[in-house]
Design a protein around this motif. Sequence first.
Motif, PDB file in Angstrom:
ATOM      1  N   VAL A  97     -54.678  29.351 -21.091  1.00 14.69           N
ATOM      2  CA  VAL A  97     -54.725  30.648 -20.407  1.00 14.69           C
ATOM      3  C   VAL A  97     -54.409  31.784 -21.380  1.00 14.69           C
ATOM      4  O   VAL A  97     -55.111  32.807 -21.398  1.00 14.69           O
ATOM      5  N   VAL A  98     -53.374  31.609 -22.204  1.00 14.19           N
ATOM      6  CA  VAL A  98     -53.010  32.651 -23.173  1.00 14.19           C
ATOM      7  C   VAL A  98     -54.159  32.873 -24.151  1.00 14.19           C
ATOM      8  O   VAL A  98     -54.504  34.013 -24.474  1.00 14.19           O
ATOM      9  N   SER A  99     -54.784  31.797 -24.618  1.00  9.53           N
ATOM     10  CA  SER A  99     -55.898  31.927 -25.562  1.00  9.53           C
ATOM     11  C   SER A  99     -57.069  32.682 -24.942  1.00  9.53           C
ATOM     12  O   SER A  99     -57.642  33.581 -25.565  1.00  9.53           O
ATOM     13  N   LEU A 100     -57.439  32.333 -23.729  1.00  8.14           N
ATOM     14  CA  LEU A 100     -58.566  33.005 -23.067  1.00  8.14           C
ATOM     15  C   LEU A 100     -58.268  34.478 -22.795  1.00  8.14           C
ATOM     16  O   LEU A 100     -59.142  35.332 -22.980  1.00  8.14           O
ATOM     17  N   VAL A 101     -57.052  34.770 -22.379  1.00  5.35           N
ATOM     18  CA  VAL A 101     -56.682  36.167 -22.119  1.00  5.35           C
ATOM     19  C   VAL A 101     -56.715  36.975 -23.419  1.00  5.35           C
ATOM     20  O   VAL A 101     -57.228  38.099 -23.449  1.00  5.35           O
ATOM     21  N   CYS A 102     -56.210  36.392 -24.506  1.00  7.78           N
ATOM     22  CA  CYS A 102     -56.207  37.103 -25.794  1.00  7.78           C
ATOM     23  C   CYS A 102     -57.624  37.310 -26.314  1.00  7.78           C
ATOM     24  O   CYS A 102     -57.927  38.375 -26.882  1.00  7.78           O
ATOM     25  N   TRP A 127     -62.503  43.214 -25.463  1.00  8.73           N
ATOM     26  CA  TRP A 127     -62.399  44.551 -24.889  1.00  8.73           C
ATOM     27  C   TRP A 127     -62.027  45.574 -25.965  1.00  8.73           C
ATOM     28  O   TRP A 127     -62.595  46.669 -26.024  1.00  8.73           O
ATOM     29  N   ALA A 128     -61.082  45.221 -26.833  1.00 12.36           N
ATOM     30  CA  ALA A 128     -60.656  46.139 -27.885  1.00 12.36           C
ATOM     31  C   ALA A 128     -61.764  46.361 -28.913  1.00 12.36           C
ATOM     32  O   ALA A 128     -61.912  47.472 -29.439  1.00 12.36           O
ATOM     33  N   LEU A 129     -62.544  45.335 -29.199  1.00 13.80           N
ATOM     34  CA  LEU A 129     -63.614  45.465 -30.184  1.00 13.80           C
ATOM     35  C   LEU A 129     -64.801  46.294 -29.683  1.00 13.80           C
ATOM     36  O   LEU A 129     -65.677  46.647 -30.471  1.00 13.80           O
ATOM     37  N   GLN A 130     -64.817  46.618 -28.410  1.00 11.14           N
ATOM     38  CA  GLN A 130     -65.881  47.471 -27.880  1.00 11.14           C
ATOM     39  C   GLN A 130     -65.829  48.860 -28.528  1.00 11.14           C
ATOM     40  O   GLN A 130     -66.832  49.567 -28.573  1.00 11.14           O
ATOM     41  N   GLN A 131     -64.651  49.240 -29.022  1.00 12.95           N
ATOM     42  CA  GLN A 131     -64.484  50.557 -29.633  1.00 12.95           C
ATOM     43  C   GLN A 131     -64.829  50.587 -31.119  1.00 12.95           C
ATOM     44  O   GLN A 131     -64.860  51.648 -31.719  1.00 12.95           O
ATOM     45  N   VAL A 132     -65.078  49.415 -31.700  1.00 11.74           N
ATOM     46  CA  VAL A 132     -65.399  49.338 -33.121  1.00 11.74           C
ATOM     47  C   VAL A 132     -66.881  49.635 -33.320  1.00 11.74           C
ATOM     48  O   VAL A 132     -67.735  49.067 -32.627  1.00 11.74           O
ATOM     49  N   LYS A 133     -67.192  50.512 -34.265  1.00 10.61           N
ATOM     50  CA  LYS A 133     -68.590  50.854 -34.539  1.00 10.61           C
ATOM     51  C   LYS A 133     -69.159  49.845 -35.537  1.00 10.61           C
ATOM     52  O   LYS A 133     -69.001  50.008 -36.745  1.00 10.61           O
ATOM     53  N   GLY A 179     -58.686  37.054 -31.197  1.00 12.36           N
ATOM     54  CA  GLY A 179     -57.974  36.581 -30.011  1.00 12.36           C
ATOM     55  C   GLY A 179     -57.180  35.317 -30.280  1.00 12.36           C
ATOM     56  O   GLY A 179     -56.060  35.159 -29.806  1.00 12.36           O
ATOM     57  N   ARG A 180     -57.758  34.418 -31.063  1.00 12.36           N
ATOM     58  CA  ARG A 180     -57.061  33.163 -31.373  1.00 12.36           C
ATOM     59  C   ARG A 180     -55.832  33.410 -32.243  1.00 12.36           C
ATOM     60  O   ARG A 180     -54.791  32.780 -32.061  1.00 12.36           O
ATOM     61  N   ILE A 181     -55.932  34.345 -33.178  1.00  7.90           N
ATOM     62  CA  ILE A 181     -54.777  34.674 -34.026  1.00  7.90           C
ATOM     63  C   ILE A 181     -53.649  35.252 -33.175  1.00  7.90           C
ATOM     64  O   ILE A 181     -52.479  34.862 -33.320  1.00  7.90           O
ATOM     65  N   VAL A 182     -53.978  36.167 -32.287  1.00  3.96           N
ATOM     66  CA  VAL A 182     -52.961  36.766 -31.416  1.00  3.96           C
ATOM     67  C   VAL A 182     -52.384  35.708 -30.472  1.00  3.96           C
ATOM     68  O   VAL A 182     -51.170  35.641 -30.262  1.00  3.96           O
ATOM     69  N   ALA A 183     -53.246  34.859 -29.915  1.00  2.00           N
ATOM     70  CA  ALA A 183     -52.783  33.820 -28.997  1.00  2.00           C
ATOM     71  C   ALA A 183     -51.871  32.829 -29.710  1.00  2.00           C
ATOM     72  O   ALA A 183     -50.855  32.394 -29.145  1.00  2.00           O
TER      73      ALA A 183
END
Length: 84
Positions: A21-26, A32-38, A63-67
């Motif tokens: 669950v933590v991995s999928l959420v991250c 979502w955060a990468l949507q702002q990267v050009k 996400g995997r690094i953060v998770a």
Amino acid sequence: MNQDLSNSIGAVGVSGLISIVVSLVCIALAWWALQQVKLDLVVRHPKGPQGKLLHLLLAVVLGRIVAEFLIDYITWSQMIRYMF
């Protein structure tokens, strides 16, 4: 004896479920955060299939690094109770 084994197996199952669950959420948060990267500054056609795949791979890696950090933190915080 049998109940101790059952509790251990249950704890491993819960730990695995929390990790999933933590991995999928991250990964979802990274997406979502990468949507702002050009990506058009780096990728020739960011809207094409290769650009989208790169976006997905970046989200999975980030996400995997953060998770992994969060899961390690949860594990370490559970180990603190054995200090006292």
